[in-house]
Design an enzyme around this catalytic site. Structure first.
Site, short mmCIF file in Angstrom:
data_model
loop_
_atom_site.label_atom_id
_atom_site.label_comp_id
_atom_site.label_asym_id
_atom_site.label_seq_id
_atom_site.Cartn_x
_atom_site.Cartn_y
_atom_site.Cartn_z
N TRP A 161 -2.79 1.71 15.70
CA TRP A 161 -2.02 1.95 14.49
C TRP A 161 -1.42 3.35 14.53
CZ3 TRP A 161 -4.38 3.93 9.42
CH2 TRP A 161 -3.44 3.86 8.37
N ASP A 242 -12.51 0.18 12.43
CA ASP A 242 -11.46 0.12 11.41
C ASP A 242 -11.26 -1.35 11.08
OD1 ASP A 242 -9.31 0.34 9.74
OD2 ASP A 242 -7.96 1.27 11.20
N LYS A 278 -4.62 -5.25 2.34
CA LYS A 278 -4.03 -6.50 2.85
C LYS A 278 -4.72 -7.73 2.27
CE LYS A 278 -1.44 -4.15 5.80
NZ LYS A 278 -1.94 -2.79 5.61
#
Length: 431
Positions: A161, A242, A278
């Site tokens: 990311w 993560d 999300k």
């Protein structure tokens, strides 16, 4: 006298006058005169460019936000009901404790580690509410910097990311990489990954994506995760997971937490960053949880106390509303079932769009093998497009996504309505 002084100044040479002028000018110049213009953010910079584009056909496939068939933001029904329920339960907006809303952190660690987690039963998990995934990662980064030996680096995948490096370097940590992605096959570079992990110094810190690796969408299989676990355990490493897409990846929250639980059950020390952006669609509410799996209840108390001190110096108290919504949904049997149903619908829809993209690429006459897109998982398709091709799409066709070729899938007819691209750049079909 004043007159004599003025006369002396008038007699000074022009060069001296210039030097005096520079001194005076410096004394009144801005403190920030030497600050250089920073580069645009790799993700939100694309959104800025998209907003400035006046084309009626412009499409933003860069920012990771779920959309409906009309490209509009989508609010889950469970969130609407959870918000109403939370307003019945909570009647003020007082400060939360620094560690956050306890019912929220409790349900978060149960969601991540499992209701039957031995670490939870033994009270070995320290947990704090944080500002979504980014805040959770930053809190963990500051904790590593403060309590690991000076100069301890963090190892992260060679594709990761875009904000990971910014988060950890801003906390003063050195970044090192391990091989993860194989550009030729556009799949996992398992051999390189295992070799690099096997060569880690003991007691290293390793960042791992728990599910839906961002941006590649390439996840290890369960058998491959077990190989990774064995090496991490052998190297006595600390893992920082993560997990931004639990439930959103496969539609199954248990399956998406496989890696986290595998490592926790093996008593491997874990730091975990959870995000509800999300999977709940709470992007702007900044809802997250940072947790640490410790060796004992007493150690967890010490870790909790120090993480709380760090959080106090960053954001002091976390925001209330998003955490109340999540807690109200997950702690209510009916709403929790509804959330699991809705998050599966979103995950299945993204899979359908992924399949449809490949079908339409083939219909367009592309000779390339696009099977890597259907093998990937998550809300992005890691297309393999190169920066010049991405720039061409933005400049000539008003289609925006990140320069690494990561394309957001958000409409049911994404390939039809948005883009079909030949990887060689010979053909761009845009409707």
């Amino acid at each position: 006298s004043t007159q004599s002084t003025w006369g002396i100044i008038k007699m000074l040479s022009n060069s001296i006058k210039k030097d005096l002028y520079k001194v005076v000018q410096r004394s009144f110049s801005s403190f920030w005169a030497n600050v250089q213009q920073g580069p645009p953010d790799p993700i939100f910079g694309i959104t800025d460019a998209f907003r400035k584009d006046s084309s009626s056909q412009k499409v933003n496939l860069g920012a990771g936000t779920y959309r409906d068939d009309n490209g509009k933001p989508f609010v889950l029904e469970c969130v609407k009901k959870g918000q109403a329920l939370s307003q019945q339960k909570y009647h003020d907006y007082e400060y939360l404790p620094v560690p956050g809303l306890a019912p929220f952190t409790d349900v978060s660690i149960r969601l991540a580690y499992g209701a039957d987690s031995q670490a939870i039963k033994e009270k070995r998990v320290a947990a704090l509410q944080a500002l979504s995934g980014t805040g959770s990662l930053r809190l963990g980064a500051e904790f590593i910097r403060k309590f690991m030996p000076a100069g301890t680096p963090i190892y992260m995948p060679d594709q990761t990311w875009a904000n990971h490096k910014n988060i950890f370097t801003s906390a003063g940590l050195q970044i090192k990489e391990y091989r993860y992605y194989q550009p030729k096959t556009r799949l996992l570079n398992l051999e390189g990954l295992l070799e690099d992990l096997n060569n880690l110094p003991e007691r290293s810190v390793v960042l791992l994506h728990a599910c839906a690796h961002n941006p590649t969408g390439v996840d290890p299989s369960q058998a491959e995760w077990r190989q990774i676990r064995d090496i991490i355990q052998k190297r006595n490493a600390l893992v920082f997971f993560d997990m931004a897409y639990q439930g959103f990846t496969s539609g199954d929250t248990e399956l998406d937490a496989y890696a986290v639980r595998l490592f926790a059950d093996a008593n491997i020390p874990i730091l975990l960053a959870q995000s509800y952006a999300k999977n709940f669609g709470l992007y702007g509410m900044r809802v997250g949880c940072f947790s640490v799996v410790c060796q004992s209840e007493e150690e967890a108390r010490r870790v909790q106390s120090q993480a709380t001190i760090i959080a106090r110096g960053i954001w002091s108290n976390p925001p209330v509303e998003g955490a109340r919504i999540v807690e109200s949904v997950l702690n209510d049997k009916e709403l929790s079932q509804l959330w699991h149903k809705e998050v599966k619908i979103m995950a299945d829809r993204v899979k359908t769009m992924r399949d449809q993209l490949v079908v339409n690429l083939r219909k367009s006459g592309s000779p390339h093998d696009w099977s890597h897109i259907t093998k990937q998982i998550g809300m992005f398709a890691f297309t393999g497009l190169q920066p010049p091709q991405v720039e061409t799409l933005a400049r000539d066709h008003h289609i925006y996504f990140t320069k690494d070729g990561s394309c957001l899938l958000y409409t049911s007819d994404a390939a039809d309505d948005l883009l079909c691209v030949d990887l060689c750049g010979r053909r761009i079909i845009y409707k």
